[in-house]
Write a protein that holds these residues in place. Structure first.
Motif, mmCIF file in Angstrom:
data_model
loop_
_atom_site.group_PDB
_atom_site.id
_atom_site.type_symbol
_atom_site.label_atom_id
_atom_site.label_comp_id
_atom_site.label_asym_id
_atom_site.label_seq_id
_atom_site.Cartn_x
_atom_site.Cartn_y
_atom_site.Cartn_z
ATOM 1 N N LYS A 68 0.828 -1.214 0.000
ATOM 2 C CA LYS A 68 0.000 0.000 0.000
ATOM 3 C C LYS A 68 0.861 1.262 0.000
ATOM 4 C CE LYS A 68 -4.117 -1.908 2.160
ATOM 5 N NZ LYS A 68 -5.020 -1.875 3.330
ATOM 6 N N ILE A 69 1.982 1.220 0.705
ATOM 7 C CA ILE A 69 2.879 2.374 0.728
ATOM 8 C C ILE A 69 3.530 2.557 -0.642
ATOM 9 C CG2 ILE A 69 4.991 3.320 1.744
ATOM 10 C CD1 ILE A 69 4.106 1.863 4.336
ATOM 11 N N LEU A 70 3.948 1.460 -1.262
ATOM 12 C CA LEU A 70 4.550 1.539 -2.586
ATOM 13 C C LEU A 70 3.539 2.058 -3.608
ATOM 14 C CD1 LEU A 70 6.651 -1.753 -2.625
ATOM 15 C CD2 LEU A 70 7.318 0.529 -1.884
ATOM 16 N N GLN A 71 2.289 1.620 -3.486
ATOM 17 C CA GLN A 71 1.237 2.112 -4.379
ATOM 18 C C GLN A 71 0.978 3.605 -4.138
ATOM 19 O OE1 GLN A 71 -0.197 0.460 -6.963
ATOM 20 N NE2 GLN A 71 -1.000 2.484 -7.435
ATOM 21 N N ILE A 81 11.134 7.405 -16.043
ATOM 22 C CA ILE A 81 12.255 6.819 -15.307
ATOM 23 C C ILE A 81 12.321 5.335 -15.626
ATOM 24 C CG2 ILE A 81 13.251 6.413 -13.039
ATOM 25 C CD1 ILE A 81 11.661 8.813 -12.014
ATOM 26 N N ARG A 82 13.408 4.917 -16.237
ATOM 27 C CA ARG A 82 13.604 3.493 -16.553
ATOM 28 C C ARG A 82 14.047 2.769 -15.281
ATOM 29 N NH1 ARG A 82 13.086 1.266 -20.879
ATOM 30 N NH2 ARG A 82 14.284 2.193 -22.532
ATOM 31 N N ASP A 83 13.614 1.523 -15.123
ATOM 32 C CA ASP A 83 13.910 0.696 -13.934
ATOM 33 C C ASP A 83 13.415 1.377 -12.657
ATOM 34 O OD1 ASP A 83 15.176 -1.103 -15.659
ATOM 35 O OD2 ASP A 83 17.127 -0.157 -15.361
ATOM 36 N N PHE A 84 12.243 1.979 -12.722
ATOM 37 C CA PHE A 84 11.644 2.679 -11.578
ATOM 38 C C PHE A 84 11.406 1.688 -10.445
ATOM 39 C CE2 PHE A 84 7.796 4.138 -9.348
ATOM 40 C CZ PHE A 84 8.244 5.378 -8.925
ATOM 41 N N ASN A 85 11.894 2.015 -9.243
ATOM 42 C CA ASN A 85 11.780 1.125 -8.096
ATOM 43 C C ASN A 85 11.603 1.964 -6.834
ATOM 44 O OD1 ASN A 85 11.865 -1.090 -6.419
ATOM 45 N ND2 ASN A 85 14.079 -1.222 -6.435
ATOM 46 N N ARG A 120 14.391 4.849 -6.897
ATOM 47 C CA ARG A 120 15.578 4.671 -7.749
ATOM 48 C C ARG A 120 15.152 4.457 -9.191
ATOM 49 N NH1 ARG A 120 17.007 1.473 -3.273
ATOM 50 N NH2 ARG A 120 18.849 2.261 -2.203
ATOM 51 N N GLY A 121 16.044 4.793 -10.096
ATOM 52 C CA GLY A 121 15.820 4.558 -11.515
ATOM 53 C C GLY A 121 16.833 5.329 -12.336
ATOM 54 N N ARG A 122 16.600 5.350 -13.637
ATOM 55 C CA ARG A 122 17.474 6.070 -14.566
ATOM 56 C C ARG A 122 16.619 6.965 -15.451
ATOM 57 N NH1 ARG A 122 18.963 1.040 -16.535
ATOM 58 N NH2 ARG A 122 18.594 1.938 -18.572
ATOM 59 N N SER A 135 21.723 7.973 -20.105
ATOM 60 C CA SER A 135 20.844 7.894 -18.940
ATOM 61 C C SER A 135 21.533 8.554 -17.751
ATOM 62 C CB SER A 135 20.479 6.445 -18.615
ATOM 63 O OG SER A 135 21.608 5.747 -18.160
ATOM 64 N N ILE A 136 20.708 9.079 -16.845
ATOM 65 C CA ILE A 136 21.198 9.746 -15.642
ATOM 66 C C ILE A 136 20.606 9.008 -14.450
ATOM 67 C CG2 ILE A 136 21.219 11.912 -14.347
ATOM 68 C CD1 ILE A 136 20.715 13.316 -17.083
ATOM 69 N N PRO A 137 21.451 8.434 -13.568
ATOM 70 C CA PRO A 137 20.912 7.692 -12.422
ATOM 71 C C PRO A 137 20.240 8.623 -11.407
ATOM 72 C CG PRO A 137 23.303 7.800 -12.302
ATOM 73 C CD PRO A 137 22.902 8.429 -13.598
ATOM 74 N N LEU A 138 19.111 8.160 -10.890
ATOM 75 C CA LEU A 138 18.377 8.902 -9.865
ATOM 76 C C LEU A 138 18.272 8.046 -8.616
ATOM 77 C CD1 LEU A 138 15.290 10.268 -11.821
ATOM 78 C CD2 LEU A 138 17.365 11.486 -11.252
ATOM 79 N N GLU A 139 18.494 8.644 -7.472
ATOM 80 C CA GLU A 139 18.223 7.997 -6.184
ATOM 81 C C GLU A 139 17.778 9.076 -5.223
ATOM 82 O OE1 GLU A 139 20.328 5.385 -2.685
ATOM 83 O OE2 GLU A 139 21.067 5.189 -4.735
ATOM 84 N N ILE A 140 16.518 9.007 -4.860
ATOM 85 C CA ILE A 140 15.913 10.016 -3.996
ATOM 86 C C ILE A 140 15.405 9.318 -2.741
ATOM 87 C CG2 ILE A 140 14.033 11.664 -3.811
ATOM 88 C CD1 ILE A 140 14.324 11.753 -6.988
ATOM 89 N N THR A 141 15.852 9.786 -1.592
ATOM 90 C CA THR A 141 15.456 9.189 -0.318
ATOM 91 C C THR A 141 14.848 10.253 0.573
ATOM 92 O OG1 THR A 141 17.235 7.570 -0.463
ATOM 93 C CG2 THR A 141 16.264 7.910 1.699
ATOM 94 N N SER A 142 13.737 9.909 1.185
ATOM 95 C CA SER A 142 13.100 10.774 2.167
ATOM 96 C C SER A 142 12.954 10.000 3.474
ATOM 97 C CB SER A 142 11.731 11.230 1.670
ATOM 98 O OG SER A 142 11.125 12.044 2.644
ATOM 99 N N VAL A 143 13.271 10.648 4.572
ATOM 100 C CA VAL A 143 13.256 10.008 5.892
ATOM 101 C C VAL A 143 12.305 10.778 6.787
ATOM 102 C CG1 VAL A 143 14.664 9.347 7.863
ATOM 103 C CG2 VAL A 143 15.648 9.271 5.584
#
Length: 163
Positions: A69-72, A85-89, A134-136, A150-158
């Protein structure tokens, strides 16, 4: 008579000059569009990660709340932008406090004594829960603008757990 002859000799010069100027203009225009598109994807992904981490921390004690549910929720907050975003995770996990003591501070997954990762809702009060996207990012016109493919993306929120 001399001025008439000069005009005839420059008949194609305007077309050549226009082609050169318009070529440079369109490359710059596409560059601005691509940069704005990249910033939009970053902005939406940052907001989605922040909203999803807040959603997880508020519902950590809710027994009906699942990781799916959180991922959705994070996917819904992307509003279709995840197609760029390719390989969106998206991942959600409780954070280890040792990661925040490092320089620079970073969100690291908390691990059990046996090395396995606990469930996202295993964070107790005052512990942190992170959502990482994460993704590209792949530009539309990379060759024209001399961009990487492609440009790698990694976004983290805490956010702090409220459970």
């Amino acid at each position: 008579m001399l001025s008439h002859r000069i005009g005839k000799n420059r008949r194609g010069a305007t077309a050549v000059e226009s082609a050169l100027v318009l070529g440079i203009f369109f490359v710059l225009l596409f560059g601005v569009f691509e940069y704005c598109r990249f910033l939009m994807v970053l902005h939406v992904a940052n907001n989605a990660a922040r909203d999803a981490s807040r959603y997880a921390t508020v519902n950590v004690a809710n027994e009906e709340m699942t990781e799916a549910k959180i991922l959705q929720y994070a996917n819904d907050r992307m509003g279709g932008t995840q197609k760029n975003i390719r390989d969106f995770n998206v991942t959600v996990y409780p954070c280890s406090p040792t990661g925040f003591a490092k320089s620079p501070p970073r969100a690291e997954p908390k691990l059990n004594a046996d090395g396995t990762a606990p469930a996202w809702n295993a964070a107790s009060f005052t512990e942190r829960i992170a959502v990482t996207i994460r993704g590209r990012y792949e530009p539309v016109t990379p060759l024209l603008l001399f961009l990487p493919s492609s440009i790698p993306l990694e976004i983290t929120s805490v956010s702090g757990s409220e459970g």
